[in-house]
Motif scaffolding. Structure first.
Motif, PDB file in Angstrom:
ATOM      1  N   ASP A   1       6.399  -3.324   6.414  1.00  0.00           N
ATOM      2  CA  ASP A   1       6.015  -4.101   5.427  1.00  0.00           C
ATOM      3  C   ASP A   1       5.214  -3.472   4.240  1.00  0.00           C
ATOM      4  N   GLY A   2       4.756  -1.935   4.372  1.00  0.00           N
ATOM      5  CA  GLY A   2       4.299  -1.364   3.511  1.00  0.00           C
ATOM      6  C   GLY A   2       2.783  -1.217   3.733  1.00  0.00           C
ATOM      7  N   SER A   3       2.303  -1.675   4.732  1.00  0.00           N
ATOM      8  CA  SER A   3       1.049  -1.479   4.889  1.00  0.00           C
ATOM      9  C   SER A   3       0.494  -0.026   5.678  1.00  0.00           C
ATOM     10  N   ILE A   4      -0.627   0.390   5.384  1.00  0.00           N
ATOM     11  CA  ILE A   4      -0.788   1.711   6.024  1.00  0.00           C
ATOM     12  C   ILE A   4      -2.332   1.369   6.952  1.00  0.00           C
ATOM     13  N   PHE A   5      -2.145   2.047   7.941  1.00  0.00           N
ATOM     14  CA  PHE A   5      -3.367   1.907   8.853  1.00  0.00           C
ATOM     15  C   PHE A   5      -3.893   3.700   8.611  1.00  0.00           C
ATOM     16  N   CYS A   6      -5.650   3.213   8.692  1.00  0.00           N
ATOM     17  CA  CYS A   6      -6.263   4.376   8.531  1.00  0.00           C
ATOM     18  C   CYS A   6      -7.428   4.623   9.788  1.00  0.00           C
ATOM     19  N   VAL A   7      -7.926   5.787   9.857  1.00  0.00           N
ATOM     20  CA  VAL A   7      -8.937   5.884  10.980  1.00  0.00           C
ATOM     21  C   VAL A   7     -10.379   5.359  10.160  1.00  0.00           C
ATOM     22  N   GLY A   8     -10.724   4.302  10.374  1.00  0.00           N
ATOM     23  CA  GLY A   8     -12.018   3.627   9.840  1.00  0.00           C
ATOM     24  C   GLY A   8     -11.619   2.781   8.855  1.00  0.00           C
TER      25      GLY A   8
ATOM     26  N   ALA B   1       0.973  -1.243  -0.084  1.00  0.00           N
ATOM     27  CA  ALA B   1       0.049   0.194   0.006  1.00  0.00           C
ATOM     28  C   ALA B   1       0.879   1.317  -0.084  1.00  0.00           C
ATOM     29  N   MET B   2       1.913   1.243   0.667  1.00  0.00           N
ATOM     30  CA  MET B   2       2.650   2.372   1.020  1.00  0.00           C
ATOM     31  C   MET B   2       3.367   2.567  -0.609  1.00  0.00           C
ATOM     32  N   ALA B   3       3.841   1.856  -1.159  1.00  0.00           N
ATOM     33  CA  ALA B   3       4.322   2.123  -2.395  1.00  0.00           C
ATOM     34  C   ALA B   3       3.389   2.697  -3.386  1.00  0.00           C
ATOM     35  N   VAL B   4       2.144   2.114  -3.407  1.00  0.00           N
ATOM     36  CA  VAL B   4       1.169   2.759  -4.526  1.00  0.00           C
ATOM     37  C   VAL B   4       1.007   4.043  -3.870  1.00  0.00           C
ATOM     38  N   TYR B   5       0.772   4.457  -2.630  1.00  0.00           N
ATOM     39  CA  TYR B   5       0.443   5.602  -2.151  1.00  0.00           C
ATOM     40  C   TYR B   5       1.521   6.702  -2.751  1.00  0.00           C
ATOM     41  N   GLN B   6       2.908   6.268  -2.331  1.00  0.00           N
ATOM     42  CA  GLN B   6       3.846   7.226  -2.791  1.00  0.00           C
ATOM     43  C   GLN B   6       3.850   7.622  -4.296  1.00  0.00           C
ATOM     44  N   GLN B   7       3.503   6.478  -5.054  1.00  0.00           N
ATOM     45  CA  GLN B   7       3.221   6.721  -6.589  1.00  0.00           C
ATOM     46  C   GLN B   7       2.403   7.620  -6.861  1.00  0.00           C
ATOM     47  N   VAL B   8       1.208   7.300  -6.408  1.00  0.00           N
ATOM     48  CA  VAL B   8      -0.207   8.296  -6.828  1.00  0.00           C
ATOM     49  C   VAL B   8       0.286   9.793  -6.251  1.00  0.00           C
ATOM     50  N   ILE B   9       0.611   9.672  -5.025  1.00  0.00           N
ATOM     51  CA  ILE B   9       0.703  11.254  -4.479  1.00  0.00           C
ATOM     52  C   ILE B   9       1.532  11.898  -5.435  1.00  0.00           C
ATOM     53  N   ALA B  10       2.678  11.198  -5.814  1.00  0.00           N
ATOM     54  CA  ALA B  10       3.708  11.911  -6.807  1.00  0.00           C
ATOM     55  C   ALA B  10       3.012  12.317  -8.107  1.00  0.00           C
ATOM     56  N   ALA B  11       2.250  11.454  -8.473  1.00  0.00           N
ATOM     57  CA  ALA B  11       1.866  11.533  -9.797  1.00  0.00           C
ATOM     58  C   ALA B  11       0.521  12.696  -9.846  1.00  0.00           C
ATOM     59  N   GLU B  12      -0.090  12.841  -8.783  1.00  0.00           N
ATOM     60  CA  GLU B  12      -1.371  13.470  -8.930  1.00  0.00           C
ATOM     61  C   GLU B  12      -1.078  14.875  -8.216  1.00  0.00           C
ATOM     62  N   PHE B  13       0.151  14.928  -7.227  1.00  0.00           N
ATOM     63  CA  PHE B  13       0.155  16.197  -6.449  1.00  0.00           C
ATOM     64  C   PHE B  13       1.584  16.539  -6.399  1.00  0.00           C
ATOM     65  N   GLY B  14       2.446  15.883  -7.221  1.00  0.00           N
ATOM     66  CA  GLY B  14       3.924  16.235  -7.234  1.00  0.00           C
ATOM     67  C   GLY B  14       4.555  16.206  -5.861  1.00  0.00           C
ATOM     68  N   ILE B  15       4.208  15.261  -4.937  1.00  0.00           N
ATOM     69  CA  ILE B  15       4.765  15.140  -3.499  1.00  0.00           C
ATOM     70  C   ILE B  15       5.508  13.893  -3.616  1.00  0.00           C
ATOM     71  N   ARG B  16       6.972  14.250  -2.987  1.00  0.00           N
ATOM     72  CA  ARG B  16       7.834  12.991  -2.925  1.00  0.00           C
ATOM     73  C   ARG B  16       7.687  12.530  -1.359  1.00  0.00           C
ATOM     74  N   LEU B  17       6.934  11.596  -1.166  1.00  0.00           N
ATOM     75  CA  LEU B  17       6.567  11.255   0.033  1.00  0.00           C
ATOM     76  C   LEU B  17       7.378  10.181   0.444  1.00  0.00           C
ATOM     77  N   THR B  18       7.917  10.192   1.692  1.00  0.00           N
ATOM     78  CA  THR B  18       9.049   9.293   2.193  1.00  0.00           C
ATOM     79  C   THR B  18       8.318   8.666   3.677  1.00  0.00           C
TER      80      THR B  18
END
Length: 373
Positions: free
Chosen positions: A268-275, A219-236
């Motif tokens: 392991d790349g998993s992400i926890f959310c509220v909900g 999940a983290m890898a995809v989140y990083q890819q999409v946030i970079a492509a959509e909003f130009g953010i380099r998430l680490t």
């Protein structure tokens, strides 16, 4: 429903207020909102209400909100005159169907032959540490159907560490839920006003509020890819907590988008959310709006109707506050000014509940405003 904020849990001022309530017939329900820093005062409120024969329900939140902004001191006490039943249910950290059954049973016991015809509303306060609140709400709707419209919030610590956060006259507990049955005269509005991105993803592997895989990848890898492509953010992993609250996931439903704010991640790349995020659900990435571009207050006031000279009980999502920062207080001032409310009192919430207007099913939100009058 009349909220009053006490800057300190002053025995003299609180006692005088409780004395006045005790003279009324029928006696109202006392609904108490305490900030986490004042959690040691639960016993004082319990003894004060017991001595006067007043029913008490209460919850502990990260902070309170008042006309002066957010505060970690004092207590907000709400006299609820139009409740036809109320309850506190413990031990809900079980399968959602069993948890919903326990709440539905408590609803039946609380409302009984209450003599209040017409539509009613069920206001719920859950311990935010319960892992399956969205599923519990769906199962509860399956039991109660359209007997109620639904609204509510989550209580607890902003650290998301377990803490007893719900109480009545005798008990203080976690992993439970408060319920207050209100008549249709109480107006409730729940809105988040977050715009939606173009990218669509599928949560291919999840467990409760943990997303393991998106489109078959960590999940983290995809989140990083999409946030970079959509909003130009380099998430680490180092700046995750700086950006996640501003770029939450949107859980795509049949009629609307439900916000799911990422709050933690694993190696392991998993992400926890509220909900919860159901397996195989569709996701979109959201960008939280700038305050000047937000229509949330306007939408809330359209939903509430006239508020002039009436107090508003307001719950403001902790994630929304993290996003807006100092401007969160500005949004609350805008709410009071535009509504004409005589006062705004409430608390910072850790998840919010509304009723889908088209099909009547309760839904679990992040980043929302909840207002009652």
């Amino acid at each position: 429903m009349t909220p009053r904020y006490f800057p300190a849990v002053d025995p003299t001022a609180v006692s005088a207020w409780l004395d006045e309530l005790a003279t009324r017939s029928p006696r109202p329900l006392v609904f108490a909102l305490l900030p986490e820093a004042e959690k040691a005062r639960v016993g004082d409120l319990q003894s004060g209400c017991c001595e006067r024969g007043l029913d008490l329900l209460g919850a502990i939140f990260p902070t309170l909100l008042t006309e002066q902004g957010f505060t970690t001191s004092g207590v907000t006490l709400v006299s609820i005159e139009n409740s036809s039943g109320h309850f506190l249910v413990p031990d809900l950290a079980v399968q959602p169907a069993y948890a919903a059954e326990r709440i539905a049973w408590a609803v039946g016991q609380a409302r009984g032959a209450d003599g209040h015809p017409g539509p009613r509303q069920l206001f719920l306060v859950f311990d935010s540490m319960l892992p399956s609140i969205a599923s519990i709400l769906v199962k509860l709707f399956n039991r109660l159907k359209h007997d109620f419209t639904y609204a509510g919030v989550n209580a607890g610590s902003e650290t998301f560490q377990p803490m007893p956060c719900l109480f009545d006259n005798q008990r203080l507990l976690g992993n439970g839920a408060i319920g207050i049955i209100l008549d249709s005269e109480t107006q409730i509005a729940v809105q988040h006003g977050y715009p939606v991105s173009k990218s669509t993803m599928r949560a291919t592997s999840t467990a409760g509020n943990r997303i393991d895989k998106i489109d078959g990848q960590p999940a983290m890898a995809v989140y990083q890819q999409v946030i970079a492509a959509e909003f130009g953010i380099r998430l680490t992993t180092d700046n995750f907590y700086d950006y996640a609250v501003h770029y939450p996931f949107g859980l795509v439903g049949s009629l609307e988008i439900l916000v799911r704010i990422p709050v933690a991640f694993n190696e392991d790349g998993s992400i926890f959310c509220v909900g919860e995020v159901p397996a195989n659900s569709m996701l979109r990435l959201l960008k939280a709006p700038a305050l000047e571009n937000s229509s949330c207050v306007h939408t809330v006031l359209q939903q509430l109707g006239p508020c002039a000279d009436a107090p508003l009980l307001t719950f403001y999502c902790a994630g929304r506050r993290l996003h807006f920062g100092d401007e969160a207080s500005k949004e609350l001032r805008e709410l009071q000014t535009n509504s004409g409310a005589s006062a705004i009192h409430g608390a910072l919430s850790l998840g919010e509940i509304s009723t889908n207007g088209d099909i009547g099913i309760p839904e679990f939100h992040n980043a929302a405003l909840v207002c009652l009058r």
